[in-house]
Design an enzyme around this catalytic site. Sequence first.
Site, mmCIF file in Angstrom:
data_model
loop_
_atom_site.group_PDB
_atom_site.id
_atom_site.type_symbol
_atom_site.label_atom_id
_atom_site.label_comp_id
_atom_site.label_asym_id
_atom_site.label_seq_id
_atom_site.Cartn_x
_atom_site.Cartn_y
_atom_site.Cartn_z
ATOM 1 N N ASN A 11 1.041 -1.032 0.156
ATOM 2 C CA ASN A 11 0.135 0.036 0.152
ATOM 3 C C ASN A 11 0.678 1.183 0.235
ATOM 4 O O ASN A 11 1.350 2.002 1.208
ATOM 5 C CB ASN A 11 -0.913 -0.286 1.164
ATOM 6 C CG ASN A 11 -1.423 0.627 0.878
ATOM 7 O OD1 ASN A 11 -1.868 2.314 0.324
ATOM 8 N ND2 ASN A 11 -2.537 0.875 2.342
ATOM 9 N N TRP A 12 0.953 1.791 -1.295
ATOM 10 C CA TRP A 12 1.735 2.698 -1.473
ATOM 11 C C TRP A 12 1.358 4.103 -1.137
ATOM 12 O O TRP A 12 2.108 5.641 -0.761
ATOM 13 C CB TRP A 12 2.640 3.755 -2.549
ATOM 14 C CG TRP A 12 3.154 2.217 -3.377
ATOM 15 C CD1 TRP A 12 3.517 1.280 -3.070
ATOM 16 C CD2 TRP A 12 3.330 2.147 -4.525
ATOM 17 N NE1 TRP A 12 4.462 0.638 -3.531
ATOM 18 C CE2 TRP A 12 3.964 0.756 -5.048
ATOM 19 C CE3 TRP A 12 3.256 2.728 -5.827
ATOM 20 C CZ2 TRP A 12 4.977 0.803 -5.644
ATOM 21 C CZ3 TRP A 12 4.351 2.545 -6.912
ATOM 22 C CH2 TRP A 12 4.439 1.642 -7.257
ATOM 23 N N LYS A 13 0.113 4.010 0.080
ATOM 24 C CA LYS A 13 -0.461 5.531 0.878
ATOM 25 C C LYS A 13 -0.528 6.975 -0.484
ATOM 26 O O LYS A 13 -0.102 6.451 -2.067
ATOM 27 C CB LYS A 13 -0.008 5.688 1.657
ATOM 28 C CG LYS A 13 -0.031 4.282 2.576
ATOM 29 C CD LYS A 13 -0.008 4.346 3.951
ATOM 30 C CE LYS A 13 -0.539 3.321 4.648
ATOM 31 N NZ LYS A 13 -0.155 3.352 6.181
ATOM 32 N N HIS A 102 -9.745 1.186 4.974
ATOM 33 C CA HIS A 102 -8.919 1.274 6.092
ATOM 34 C C HIS A 102 -9.063 1.797 6.433
ATOM 35 O O HIS A 102 -9.553 2.561 6.686
ATOM 36 C CB HIS A 102 -7.541 1.028 4.346
ATOM 37 C CG HIS A 102 -5.798 1.943 4.985
ATOM 38 N ND1 HIS A 102 -6.159 2.415 6.540
ATOM 39 C CD2 HIS A 102 -4.984 0.269 5.198
ATOM 40 C CE1 HIS A 102 -4.302 1.906 6.689
ATOM 41 N NE2 HIS A 102 -3.995 1.219 5.819
ATOM 42 N N GLU A 104 -7.418 4.259 7.911
ATOM 43 C CA GLU A 104 -6.873 5.617 7.631
ATOM 44 C C GLU A 104 -8.142 6.075 7.019
ATOM 45 O O GLU A 104 -8.347 7.733 7.445
ATOM 46 C CB GLU A 104 -5.347 6.040 7.205
ATOM 47 C CG GLU A 104 -4.768 5.906 7.500
ATOM 48 C CD GLU A 104 -3.070 5.489 6.805
ATOM 49 O OE1 GLU A 104 -1.881 4.422 7.177
ATOM 50 O OE2 GLU A 104 -3.142 5.492 5.710
ATOM 51 N N GLU A 169 -5.246 -5.125 10.227
ATOM 52 C CA GLU A 169 -4.985 -4.727 11.263
ATOM 53 C C GLU A 169 -5.222 -3.307 11.498
ATOM 54 O O GLU A 169 -6.037 -2.810 12.127
ATOM 55 C CB GLU A 169 -4.992 -3.009 10.069
ATOM 56 C CG GLU A 169 -3.469 -3.681 8.539
ATOM 57 C CD GLU A 169 -3.218 -2.594 7.338
ATOM 58 O OE1 GLU A 169 -2.394 -2.067 6.784
ATOM 59 O OE2 GLU A 169 -4.316 -1.718 7.358
ATOM 60 N N GLY A 175 2.136 1.629 11.599
ATOM 61 C CA GLY A 175 3.077 3.076 11.561
ATOM 62 C C GLY A 175 3.926 3.083 13.417
ATOM 63 O O GLY A 175 4.799 4.412 13.139
ATOM 64 N N SER A 214 3.109 -2.460 10.922
ATOM 65 C CA SER A 214 4.320 -2.272 10.869
ATOM 66 C C SER A 214 5.012 -3.185 10.257
ATOM 67 O O SER A 214 6.159 -4.603 10.867
ATOM 68 C CB SER A 214 4.889 -2.098 12.330
ATOM 69 O OG SER A 214 4.072 -0.924 12.836
#
Length: 266
Positions: A11-13, A102, A104, A169, A175, A214
């Site tokens: 996932n490059w976000k 996700h 986020e 997740e 992170g 992570s």
Amino acid sequence: MIPSPRLVVGNWKMNGLCEQSSHLARAVAEGAQALPDDVRLVLCPPFTQLASVHGIINAAGPDTPLWLGAQDCHTTSSGPHTGDISADMLSDLGVQYVILGHSERRQANGETDALIRRKVEAAEAAGLVPIVCIGETMEERLEGRTTTVLATQVEGSLTDDFNGVLAYEPVWAIGSGSVPPIDELERILSLLHGLLQSRLKMDDIRVPILYGGSVTPAQAPTIFSIGSLGGVLVGSASLEAKSFLRIAESASLRLSAQPLSGPYRS
């Protein structure tokens, strides 16, 4: 039964301009040729980089273990939705997987389980494999509500005939540099298998479960020691080809005791 490949999803976000993304995709494509055939890599760049990354994946040839994914989709196929991307548009670009729900987006964009379920329906209708993310916050974990939170998300986010991928997740791990202890992660995976059986009303569940949060090259061998794990969802470590490929090398089922199966489309 021939075991299905483990998924290693990058996932490059919101990272990557044209030159940087192309360089990264080419480096991953080159290194992926040496991977065992029981590992599948899915690259999920920003929307602006999907077409160029798709071209690089195609140029790698029919035997490449690389597949293309996106980071979100809208609930409808078209219409007055400025700034949104439909699942049909993604499919038209050659996308095969799409990350949905996700944390986020749940937190920053206020996405609910009901909205995510509608996105899953749209993705499935367009022929995409949805990767649905679920996970608890640190507060929920400390309060002993992990089971309740995950059960609610599984019940609300998945369709009745869900045939995609589930990604666990824990929000507190993303992170942070920390991952759950292996015994805790094994318990969560067992719980999720049970929740899937109850939600989908099936004894034989063929929904791979990924771990995300992570994931690093150093952590990957321990994470993959869990034989029932279907793969990993990788964030920052997927932005560097060498680290992403090292994680993929750890994913080979030949190092695990338990074969997997699932909706890996050809």
